[in-house]
Design a protein around this motif. Structure first.
Motif, short mmCIF file in Angstrom:
data_model
loop_
_atom_site.label_atom_id
_atom_site.label_comp_id
_atom_site.label_asym_id
_atom_site.label_seq_id
_atom_site.Cartn_x
_atom_site.Cartn_y
_atom_site.Cartn_z
N LYS A 89 0.84 -1.20 0.00
CA LYS A 89 0.00 0.00 0.00
C LYS A 89 0.88 1.26 0.00
N GLY A 90 1.99 1.18 0.71
CA GLY A 90 2.94 2.30 0.73
C GLY A 90 2.44 3.52 1.47
N SER A 91 1.57 3.30 2.47
CA SER A 91 1.02 4.41 3.26
C SER A 91 1.62 4.43 4.65
N LEU A 97 7.64 9.72 8.41
CA LEU A 97 8.35 10.45 7.35
C LEU A 97 9.40 11.41 7.88
N GLU A 98 9.52 11.46 9.22
CA GLU A 98 10.48 12.41 9.79
C GLU A 98 11.91 12.17 9.32
N ALA A 99 12.24 10.90 9.05
CA ALA A 99 13.60 10.58 8.61
C ALA A 99 13.82 10.81 7.11
N VAL A 100 12.75 11.22 6.43
CA VAL A 100 12.88 11.45 4.98
C VAL A 100 13.19 12.94 4.75
N PRO A 101 14.28 13.27 4.07
CA PRO A 101 14.58 14.68 3.81
C PRO A 101 13.39 15.36 3.11
N GLU A 102 13.21 16.65 3.45
CA GLU A 102 12.00 17.35 2.98
C GLU A 102 11.83 17.33 1.46
N ARG A 110 2.45 11.50 -1.36
CA ARG A 110 1.20 12.25 -1.55
C ARG A 110 0.37 12.10 -0.29
N LYS A 111 -0.22 13.21 0.18
CA LYS A 111 -1.06 13.12 1.38
C LYS A 111 -2.33 12.37 1.02
N GLU A 112 -2.69 11.45 1.90
CA GLU A 112 -3.89 10.66 1.66
C GLU A 112 -4.59 10.50 3.00
N GLY A 113 -5.57 11.35 3.25
CA GLY A 113 -6.21 11.37 4.58
C GLY A 113 -5.18 11.82 5.60
N GLU A 114 -5.05 11.03 6.66
CA GLU A 114 -4.09 11.37 7.72
C GLU A 114 -2.67 10.93 7.36
N TYR A 116 0.51 9.42 4.51
CA TYR A 116 1.23 9.82 3.29
C TYR A 116 1.53 8.56 2.49
N GLN A 117 1.18 8.61 1.22
CA GLN A 117 1.40 7.43 0.39
C GLN A 117 2.55 7.67 -0.60
N VAL A 118 3.37 6.66 -0.75
CA VAL A 118 4.47 6.71 -1.71
C VAL A 118 3.88 6.90 -3.12
N ALA A 119 4.49 7.79 -3.90
CA ALA A 119 4.00 8.08 -5.26
C ALA A 119 3.93 6.79 -6.08
#
Ligand SMILES: C[S@@+](CC[C@H](N)C(=O)[O-])C[C@H]1O[C@@H](n2cnc3c(N)ncnc32)[C@H](O)[C@@H]1O
Length: 210
Positions: A89-91, A97-102, A110-114, A116-119
């Protein structure tokens, strides 16, 4: 039951030095090979919920924006079906996501509800499959890179040694094996895996074994 018994702790870009090695040393020749029409395969073995595999995918995408046109895939396997389901699902919650550089967060989620889903293009790089590493492996092709990090610490020494042998068999010549910070590949007399950095091993090109 498997979910209750296993520790699934993981995070994006965990042990970041491995991703630096991947970016600087391992991927450039593999991407050249893929652009010449070659086949490149990477395996996240004991992938938990996919954050390791997607960290590999983002590292590739940053170096090769043309990744979708290449014969390059990441296999992510885990014994825990719930982890495989989440990975496919990749959500992930925002905290993950804090460890992912901005800049990468903006590009690849992509934001999906509450959550974040991987593109979707990045999800297309990764295939998730349930697999117990102690069982027979159905994959026929070899891998250029294997990540098996923070998985074998739970295995008995003999099971660890057997797994290193099986990974060695599953690597292409010159292929890399990355293990977790507290794990070491026992450098047996019969192994062609050589230290190539911190908890990083490379299969030497020698065809004959000692
Ligand atoms: C601590 S997590 C590590 C995840 C990731 N590799 C990392 O370093 O962030 C260990 C993972 O290994 C999986 N695992 C444990 N035993 C396994 C086995 N026999 N076969 C496949 N996966 C296993 C668990 O389900 C768990 O998701």
């Amino acid at each position: 039951m498997v979910s209750a018994l296993t520790t699934n702790v993981t995070h994006f870009f965990r042990e970041n030095h491995h991703f630096e090695t991947l970016r600087q040393v391992v991927l450039p020749p593999l991407l050249e090979e893929a652009r010449r029409g070659g086949r490149v395969r990477l395996w996240s073995a004991g992938s938990s919920n996919g954050q390791e595999a997607y960290s590999i995918a983002m590292t590739i995408a940053e170096l090769a924006p043309d990744f979708a046109t290449l014969n390059l895939r990441i296999l992510a396997t885990d014994i825990d079906p719930l982890m495989i389901e989440q990975g496919a699902k990749g959500s992930y919650p925002a905290a993950a996501l804090e460890a992912v550089p901005e800049n990468l967060r903006k590009k690849y989620f992509r934001k999906e509800g509450e959550d974040y889903q991987v593109a979707s293009n990045l999800r297309g790089l990764v295939q998730f499959r349930e697999l117990n590493l102690h069982d027979r492996w159905p994959m026929r092709g070899k891998f250029d890179v294997i990540f098996c990090r923070n998985v074998v610490i739970y295995f008995a020494p003999a099971a660890q040694a057997l797994l290193w042998e099986r990974f060695e068999e599953q690597l292409t010549p010159g292929g890399y094996l990355f293990v977790g910070h507290s794990e070491r590949v026992t450098d047996g007399k019969h192994s062609n895996l050589r230290t190539a950095g911190v908890t990083t091993y490379q299969l030497t090109n020698r065809t004959s074994r000692i």
